[in-house]
Scaffold this motif. Structure first.
Motif, PDB file in Angstrom:
ATOM      1  N   VAL A 110       0.563   4.646  -2.902  1.00 15.28           N
ATOM      2  CA  VAL A 110       1.960   4.287  -2.660  1.00 15.28           C
ATOM      3  C   VAL A 110       2.656   3.961  -3.973  1.00 15.28           C
ATOM      4  N   ILE A 111       1.977   3.254  -4.866  1.00 15.76           N
ATOM      5  CA  ILE A 111       2.578   2.928  -6.168  1.00 15.76           C
ATOM      6  C   ILE A 111       2.814   4.200  -6.974  1.00 15.76           C
ATOM      7  N   ALA A 112       1.913   5.190  -6.827  1.00 17.36           N
ATOM      8  CA  ALA A 112       2.121   6.459  -7.532  1.00 17.36           C
ATOM      9  C   ALA A 112       3.394   7.153  -7.052  1.00 17.36           C
ATOM     10  N   GLN A 113       3.728   7.001  -5.778  1.00 19.87           N
ATOM     11  CA  GLN A 113       4.953   7.604  -5.246  1.00 19.87           C
ATOM     12  C   GLN A 113       6.169   6.710  -5.463  1.00 19.87           C
ATOM     13  N   TYR A 114       5.931   5.401  -5.512  1.00 21.61           N
ATOM     14  CA  TYR A 114       7.018   4.444  -5.722  1.00 21.61           C
ATOM     15  C   TYR A 114       6.647   3.544  -6.904  1.00 21.61           C
ATOM     16  N   PRO A 115       6.877   3.995  -8.130  1.00 20.67           N
ATOM     17  CA  PRO A 115       6.539   3.162  -9.288  1.00 20.67           C
ATOM     18  C   PRO A 115       7.287   1.835  -9.314  1.00 20.67           C
ATOM     19  N   HIS A 116       8.418   1.753  -8.618  1.00 20.61           N
ATOM     20  CA  HIS A 116       9.203   0.523  -8.581  1.00 20.61           C
ATOM     21  C   HIS A 116       9.336   0.045  -7.134  1.00 20.61           C
ATOM     22  N   ALA A 117       9.224  -1.264  -6.954  1.00 17.08           N
ATOM     23  CA  ALA A 117       9.310  -1.831  -5.606  1.00 17.08           C
ATOM     24  C   ALA A 117      10.681  -1.600  -4.987  1.00 17.08           C
ATOM     25  N   ARG A 148       9.585   0.128  -1.613  1.00 16.01           N
ATOM     26  CA  ARG A 148       8.183   0.515  -1.495  1.00 16.01           C
ATOM     27  C   ARG A 148       7.507  -0.066  -0.264  1.00 16.01           C
ATOM     28  N   ILE A 149       7.899  -1.273   0.141  1.00  9.85           N
ATOM     29  CA  ILE A 149       7.143  -2.031   1.126  1.00  9.85           C
ATOM     30  C   ILE A 149       7.040  -1.307   2.469  1.00  9.85           C
ATOM     31  N   GLY A 150       8.096  -0.584   2.877  1.00 10.78           N
ATOM     32  CA  GLY A 150       8.075   0.089   4.170  1.00 10.78           C
ATOM     33  C   GLY A 150       6.988   1.145   4.261  1.00 10.78           C
ATOM     34  N   ASP A 151       6.944   2.036   3.266  1.00 13.47           N
ATOM     35  CA  ASP A 151       5.922   3.086   3.275  1.00 13.47           C
ATOM     36  C   ASP A 151       4.530   2.506   3.061  1.00 13.47           C
ATOM     37  N   TYR A 152       4.436   1.432   2.271  1.00 14.78           N
ATOM     38  CA  TYR A 152       3.130   0.817   2.037  1.00 14.78           C
ATOM     39  C   TYR A 152       2.537   0.302   3.345  1.00 14.78           C
ATOM     40  N   LEU A 153       3.330  -0.413   4.128  1.00 11.38           N
ATOM     41  CA  LEU A 153       2.835  -0.954   5.393  1.00 11.38           C
ATOM     42  C   LEU A 153       2.507   0.171   6.380  1.00 11.38           C
TER      43      LEU A 153
END
Length: 641
Positions: free
Chosen positions: A313-320, A509-514
Motif C-alpha cells: 500500500v505504501i508503494a502505491q501511496y507514498p504519502h498518507a 492511504r488509510i482507506g485502501d490499506y484497511l
C-alpha cells in the motif's frame, strides 16, 4: 453372524488402520460444513451482512477444492485398504462367501465409517461454527455479531454430498475384487518380492526435470510467468515422480555397495528394508511430496500477501494524504494549510511534506498496443527531493535526456529502453528526448490523475517551461504522518471539512490499506483452513500406509528378535525407517516450495525468504508432532504382533 455384525466387528478390530482415514474424512466434512453454514446463512443470502460478498466467492471456490480433494483422497484410501485385504477376501471365498456378499460386507463397512465421519464432521462443524462466525465478523468489521444459525440447506448439502461421495467411490473400488480368483487372493500377501530395480535413464530424467523446473522458477519474471507456469508444474511433478520411483532406489542401492557405511551397526538391515519400503511406497511418497509443496506454497503465499500489505500500500501511496492543484497558487494551496490544521487537531503527527510541480505531456506506450496516456514532466531536483524523503537514491539527468518513472514496482515491461527516442509534445510543440531508461516505483500516490513521470535536467526543464501559462502547470502536495494507521476517523472528518473543489483531488492511504488488510486477512484465514485439511490428509496417507503393512513388519520384528537383536536396536531400525518415510517427502516438498517462494519474490519484486522459512518451520513442527504420535502407536502395535 450377519454381514452387518461382521462389518461392525471388522471396523472395530481394525480401528488402528481406519483412525487416520476417519479423522481426515471428519475434518474434510467439518470444514465443508462450516463454509456451507456461512454461505447459506440467512443474513448472508439476504445481503444484511454487506461485506460478506468479499469472502463468498473465495469460500465457494474452497468448497469445490474440498470436494475434489476428498474424492481423490477417499478413492486412494479405499483402494489401498482393499489391496491389503485380499487374503481375508480369499478366506471368505474359500468358506463359501460369494462375491456379492463380500461386496456387501465392504459396502457396510465403508458406509459405517462414512456415517460416523459425516456425523462427527457435522457435529464438530456445528460446534465450531460460532467461533468461525465470530472470526469472520471481526475480520469483516461488521457492526453487530453474526447470528448463530445452522442453515438446514448447509446440513443437507453436507450430509447428502459426502454420503454420495463415499458410496459412489466404494462401489467403484469393489469392481476389481470380484474378478480375482481364490488362489490369487490367498497368495497375494505371500508373493515373493523381487529386488527393486531402477533405470539410470529415468534417474537422469528425474534430475533433469527437477533442474529445469527449478531453473525456470528461479529466473521467472512477471512478463513470462504465465508462459512458464505449466512447464514448471509439469517438469517438477514428473521429476518428483521418478525421484521416488527410480532415484530413491538408485541411491539406496548405491549405499549397499558402500561397505564402510552399509555394514556399520544396524545400517545393513535399515538400508536393505528401506529399498523395498521406499519402492513399495513410492507413489504415496510422491503424492505426499506434492501435497506438501502445495501446502507450503499456498500457505506461504497467503502469509506473504498478509505481511506485505503495508509495504504494497505504501508503494502505491507514498504519502498518507495528497492533493492535486491545477494552475498555480489556487484553492488547493489554501486547502493544504487547512488540511494540515485538521490533521493536527485529529492527533496526526506530520512527518514530512512534498510539493512537486510539473506539466502533463502525452506519451505512447507501444508495449500496451500503442496506448495513449500522459506523464508528468518534472525537474530533476524536485524529483530527487521526493526520492530522498522515501529513502531512495538521487538521479542525474543530462540536458535533452529524460528518465521514465513507472509507478508500479511489479511491472516487468520496459516501455522506454535506455538510448531510445522518446517522442512527446509540450504546449502543442513536438519534443524529442533521449531515454535514460526506466525506474519502477513512483514518488506520488498512484491514484493521482497522472500515473507516470518524465524526469528532466533542471536547466532543460526551466528552458522548456519558460513562459508557459500557470494554467498548464499541475502541483502535487503530499503529506506523510507517522501515525497514519490511526487516521480513519480523522480522514473522514477531513474530507467533509474541505471545499468540494479540493475534495475531488484528495487521496488518502488509510482507506485502501484497511481494505487490502481485510482482504488479505480473510484470504489467510480461509486458505489456512484448507491448508490444514491438506496437511491432515497427507499425514493420514502416511499413517495408514504404515499400518496396512503392519503384519509384514510384525513378522520381521519377530525374526530380528530371534536372531539376537535387542528391542532397542529394532526400535532404532524401525524409527529410522518411519522417520525417513515421514520426512523425506516433506523435505522434497519444502525444496519445491523454496523455489516457488523465489518465483513469488520475483513477481512481487521483494524478498520473501524469511516469511517462507517461518511457514516451513511451523509445518515441520506440526509434521514432527504427527510423526511422534504415529511412531508411538506404530511401535505399540508392532510389539503386540
Amino acid at each position: 453372524m450377519t454381514l452387518r455384525t461382521l462389518a461392525r466387528s471388522n471396523v472395530k478390530g481394525n480401528w488402528n488402520r481406519y483412525i487416520a482415514f476417519f479423522l481426515s474424512s471428519t475434518f474434510s466434512v467439518m470444514i465443508f460444513f462450516i463454509y456451507a453454514a456461512f454461505l447459506f446463512h440467512p443474513d448472508v443470502i439476504s445481503g444484511e451482512i454487506r461485506a460478506a460478498d468479499k469472502v463468498r466467492y473465495g469460500m465457494v471456490l474452497c468448497e469445490y477444492i474440498i470436494i475434489i480433494f476428498s474424492f481423490f483422497f477417499v478413492l486412494y484410501s479405499m483402494s489401498a485398504f482393499l489391496k491389503t485385504r485380499k487374503k481375508e477376501f480369499g478366506l471368505l471365498r474359500l468358506f463359501g462367501t460369494t462375491n456379492g456378499q463380500i461386496a456387501r460386507l465392504v459396502l457396510y463397512e465403508n458406509t459405517l465409517i462414512a456415517v460416523l465421519a459425516i456425523a462427527a464432521g457435522v457435529g464438530l462443524g456445528a460446534l465450531f461454527s460460532k467461533l468461525f462466525f465470530m472470526a469472520i465478523a471481526e475480520l469483516l468489521k461488521v457492526e453487530s455479531p453474526i447470528r448463530f444459525i445452522l442453515a438446514p440447506k448447509a446440513i443437507w448439502l453436507t450430509v447428502a454430498g459426502f454420503f454420495a461421495l463415499f458410496e459412489l467411490i466404494t462401489l467403484y473400488t469393489l469392481i476389481g475384487v470380484g474378478r480375482s480368483q481364490i488362489i490369487d487372493l490367498l497368495k497375494a500377501a505371500k508373493k515373493p518380492k523381487s529386488l527393486p530395480a531402477y533405470s539410470m535413464g529415468l534417474v537422469v530424467l528425474a534430475v533433469s526435470c527437477l533442474a529445469a523446473g527449478y531453473y525456470m522458477a528461479f529466473h521467472s519474471t512477471l512478463a513470462h510467468i504465465l508462459f512458464l507456469m505449466f512447464p514448471i508444474l509439469t517438469t517438477v511433478v514428473v521429476g518428483t515422480y521418478f525421484l521416488f520411483t527410480q532415484a530413491s532406489v538408485a541411491i539406496l542401492r548405491r549405499l549397499q555397495m558402500t561397505p564402510g557405511l552399509y555394514y556399520r551397526h544396524t545400517n545393513l538391515v535399515t538400508v536393505a528394508q528401506l529399498v523395498f519400503r521406499l519402492k513399495d511406497n513410492a507413489r504415496t511418497l510422491f503424492m505426499v511430496a506434492i501435497l506438501s509443496a502445495v501446502i507450503l506454497t499456498a500457505s506461504g503465499t497467503f502469509y506473504v500477501m498478509y505481511e506485505d500489505t503495508e509495504g504494497r500500500v505504501i508503494a502505491q501511496y507514498p504519502h498518507a494524504f495528497s492533493l492535486i492543484q491545477r494552475g498555480g497558487e489556487g484553492p488547493a494551496k489554501v486547502s493544504l494549510e487547512e488540511m494540515k490544521r485538521h490533521l493536527a487537531e485529529n492527533g496526526q503527527q506530520l512527518k514530512y511534506e512534498l510539493q512537486l510541480t510539473g506539466v502533463k505531456v502525452p506519451i505512447t506506450l507501444a508495449q500496451m498496443s500503442n496506448k495513449k496516456t500522459e506523464a508528468l514532466l518534472v525537474p530533476e531536483e524536485a524529483y530527487n527531493q521526493a526520492v530522498r524523503q522515501l529513502g531512495g537514491s538521487a538521479v542525474r539527468i543530462e540536458a535533452g535526456h529524460a528518465l521514465y518513472v513507472f509507478p508500479y514496482k511489479e511491472v516487468a515491461v520496459e516501455f522506454f529502453a535506455k538510448g531510445s527516442r522518446l517522442e512527446t509534445s509540450l504546449d502543442g510543440k513536438p519534443l524529442t528526448l533521449v531515454s535514460d531508461g526506466q525506474l519502477n516505483g513512483g514518488v506520488t500516490n498512484v491514484d493521482a490523475d497522472y500515473t507516470s513521470m518524465l524526469v528532466l535536467n533542471d536547466n532543460h526543464y526551466a528552458e522548456l517551461t519558460r513562459g508557459l501559462p500557470a494554467s498548464k502547470l499541475e502541483t502535487y502536495y503530499g503529506l506523510e504522518t507517522s501515525n497514519w494507521k490511526s487516521s480513519l476517523e480523522g480522514s473522514q472528518r477531513l474530507a467533509e471539512a474541505l471545499p468540494q473543489e479540493a475534495r475531488q483531488g484528495l487521496k488518502m492511504r488509510i482507506g485502501d490499506y484497511l481494505a487490502y488488510k481485510q482482504f488479505n486477512s480473510l484470504t489467510l484465514f480461509i486458505g489456512l483452513l484448507v491448508s490444514v485439511l491438506f496437511f491432515v490428509a497427507s499425514g493420514s496417507m502416511l499413517y495408514f500406509k504404515l499400518f496396512t503393512e503392519i503384519q509384514d513388519d510384525q513378522a520381521q520384528f519377530r525374526a530380528l528378535s530371534r536372531i539376537g537383536m535387542s528391542e532397542r536396536e529394532i526400535r532404532k531400525i524401525t524409527g529410522t525407517q518411519v522417520g525417513i518415510v515421514f520426512f523425506l517427502p516433506v523435505a522434497v516438498g519444502a525444496v519445491h516450495a523454496a523455489f516457488a517462494y523465489k518465483a513469488l519474490g520475483n513477481l512481487l519484486n521483494t524478498e520473501v525468504w524469511y516469511l517462507g522459512l517461518a511457514v516451513m518451520g511451523v509445518y515441520t513442527l506440526l509434521q514432527f508432532m504427527y510423526f511422534a504420535l504415529t511412531r508411538r502407536a506404530y511401535m505399540k502395535q508392532l510389539r503386540q504382533g
